[in-house]
Design a protein around this motif. Structure first.
Motif, PDB file in Angstrom:
ATOM      1  N   VAL A  57     -19.150  28.778 -10.178  1.00  0.00           N
ATOM      2  CA  VAL A  57     -20.169  29.382  -9.791  1.00  0.00           C
ATOM      3  C   VAL A  57     -21.336  28.698 -10.634  1.00  0.00           C
ATOM      4  O   VAL A  57     -22.460  28.583 -10.167  1.00  0.00           O
ATOM      5  N   GLY A  63     -20.193  30.637  -4.448  1.00  0.00           N
ATOM      6  CA  GLY A  63     -21.091  32.031  -4.519  1.00  0.00           C
ATOM      7  C   GLY A  63     -22.453  31.468  -4.053  1.00  0.00           C
ATOM      8  O   GLY A  63     -22.613  30.374  -3.813  1.00  0.00           O
ATOM      9  N   ARG A  64     -23.296  32.334  -4.066  1.00  0.00           N
ATOM     10  CA  ARG A  64     -24.663  32.417  -3.523  1.00  0.00           C
ATOM     11  C   ARG A  64     -25.886  32.272  -4.649  1.00  0.00           C
ATOM     12  O   ARG A  64     -25.437  32.679  -5.661  1.00  0.00           O
ATOM     13  N   MET A  65     -26.654  31.117  -4.403  1.00  0.00           N
ATOM     14  CA  MET A  65     -27.314  30.799  -5.378  1.00  0.00           C
ATOM     15  C   MET A  65     -28.843  31.536  -5.214  1.00  0.00           C
ATOM     16  O   MET A  65     -29.402  31.514  -4.319  1.00  0.00           O
TER      17      MET A  65
END
Length: 65
Positions: A57, A63-65
């Motif tokens: 991450v 994951g989403r940033m």
């Protein structure tokens, strides 16, 4: 420098330190056969997996940033 990058850097360094320590402890516990030693092994494996996730991450691979 953005606060986001600083915090991701701190998380990355912390995860590397904790993950390396967990692997060292796991290696020391590997040949032990008592029940509490098996519990320690499971905890160290889960801790290492969690550290790998934090590293991914922090590097932006998961994951989403």
């Amino acid at each position: 420098m953005e606060l986001n990058l600083v915090l991701r850097g701190i998380a990355l360094i912390g995860a590397l330190i904790v993950g390396a320590t967990a692997l060292i402890v796991l290696r020391a516990e590997w040949r032990k056969t008592a029940l509490e030693d098996h519990v320690t092994k499971i905890m160290m494996v889960l801790l290492t997996v969690g550290c790998v996730e934090v590293v991914l991450v922090a590097l932006g691979k998961l994951g989403r940033m």
